[in-house]
Design a protein around this motif. Sequence first.
Motif, PDB file in Angstrom:
ATOM      1  N   TRP A 181     -10.415   5.306   4.208  1.00  0.00           N
ATOM      2  CA  TRP A 181     -10.913   4.031   3.727  1.00  0.00           C
ATOM      3  C   TRP A 181     -12.159   3.609   4.484  1.00  0.00           C
ATOM      4  O   TRP A 181     -12.283   3.869   5.686  1.00  0.00           O
ATOM      5  N   GLN A 201       0.863  -1.171   0.000  1.00  0.00           N
ATOM      6  CA  GLN A 201       0.000   0.000   0.000  1.00  0.00           C
ATOM      7  C   GLN A 201       0.908   1.231   0.000  1.00  0.00           C
ATOM      8  O   GLN A 201       1.653   1.448   0.955  1.00  0.00           O
ATOM      9  N   TYR A 235      -1.743   6.108   0.701  1.00  0.00           N
ATOM     10  CA  TYR A 235      -2.942   5.429   1.196  1.00  0.00           C
ATOM     11  C   TYR A 235      -3.197   5.729   2.669  1.00  0.00           C
ATOM     12  O   TYR A 235      -4.333   5.667   3.126  1.00  0.00           O
ATOM     13  N   CYS A 238      -8.480   6.955  -4.433  1.00  0.00           N
ATOM     14  CA  CYS A 238      -8.232   5.685  -3.756  1.00  0.00           C
ATOM     15  C   CYS A 238      -9.513   4.857  -3.815  1.00  0.00           C
ATOM     16  O   CYS A 238     -10.575   5.299  -3.360  1.00  0.00           O
ATOM     17  N   ARG A 242      -7.560  -2.947  -2.983  1.00  0.00           N
ATOM     18  CA  ARG A 242      -7.321  -1.511  -3.113  1.00  0.00           C
ATOM     19  C   ARG A 242      -6.574  -1.240  -4.402  1.00  0.00           C
ATOM     20  O   ARG A 242      -5.810  -2.076  -4.901  1.00  0.00           O
ATOM     21  N   TYR A 300      -9.722  -7.770   1.014  1.00  0.00           N
ATOM     22  CA  TYR A 300      -9.803  -6.330   0.795  1.00  0.00           C
ATOM     23  C   TYR A 300      -8.936  -5.941  -0.389  1.00  0.00           C
ATOM     24  O   TYR A 300      -7.738  -6.211  -0.415  1.00  0.00           O
ATOM     25  N   ALA A 314     -13.066   5.639  -2.193  1.00  0.00           N
ATOM     26  CA  ALA A 314     -13.009   5.872  -0.752  1.00  0.00           C
ATOM     27  C   ALA A 314     -12.609   7.306  -0.442  1.00  0.00           C
ATOM     28  O   ALA A 314     -13.105   7.892   0.519  1.00  0.00           O
ATOM     29  N   GLN A 374     -11.032   0.446   7.781  1.00  0.00           N
ATOM     30  CA  GLN A 374      -9.825   0.996   8.404  1.00  0.00           C
ATOM     31  C   GLN A 374      -9.124  -0.033   9.288  1.00  0.00           C
ATOM     32  O   GLN A 374      -7.914  -0.107   9.314  1.00  0.00           O
ATOM     33  N   GLU A 395     -11.606   0.995  -3.428  1.00  0.00           N
ATOM     34  CA  GLU A 395     -11.580  -0.265  -2.693  1.00  0.00           C
ATOM     35  C   GLU A 395     -12.819  -1.098  -2.992  1.00  0.00           C
ATOM     36  O   GLU A 395     -13.811  -0.619  -3.525  1.00  0.00           O
TER      37      GLU A 395
END
Length: 175
Positions: A83, A74, A78, A170, A131, A129, A153, A86, A172
């Motif tokens: 997000w 990441q 980021y 960003c 990203r 998850y 996000a 988190q 996700e």
Amino acid sequence: MLEIRRGTKEDIAQVAAIYDHILTEEEEGRAVIGWIRGVYPTENTAKEAVKNDDLFVMTDAGRIVAAARINQVQVSEYADANWKYQDILPEQVMVLHTLVVDPGQSGKGYGSAFVKFYEDYAKEHNCPYLRMDTNAKNQAARKLYARLGYWEADIVPCVFNGIPGVQLVCLEKTV
């Protein structure tokens, strides 16, 4: 036949040629990505990915038509994003970086197929998850990712990969 595999040293020139093709499209006003020739991405971007064993290439009839990095790194930007998820462990996150499709091959579903591969790869590695990021200027990528179920996000203003003034979107999703 479509195949996605790990990239090798022998693939670097073809991947760099895709970067150059995209940069030419942008310089000539046919695309808006937010990249700068000689800054990012460069041949060294592909070399670094091969060195780290996280470059993946998509071939169609033996020719590379798309490429990206897939790993659990990441980027530092980021940390500034808000997000949705988190409180997760870093090892639960898979990240897609620098997805490129040769502009001469656009519209054939390669981008969507590559993202599907990324999602399956994340599942196989127990990373629920997902990203990724893109430049806010890159409306085509933003539309593609939204269509594929990714949500934006946050947008983080930064210098990204040496490019000043980037509004880093960003994205996700969970799988």
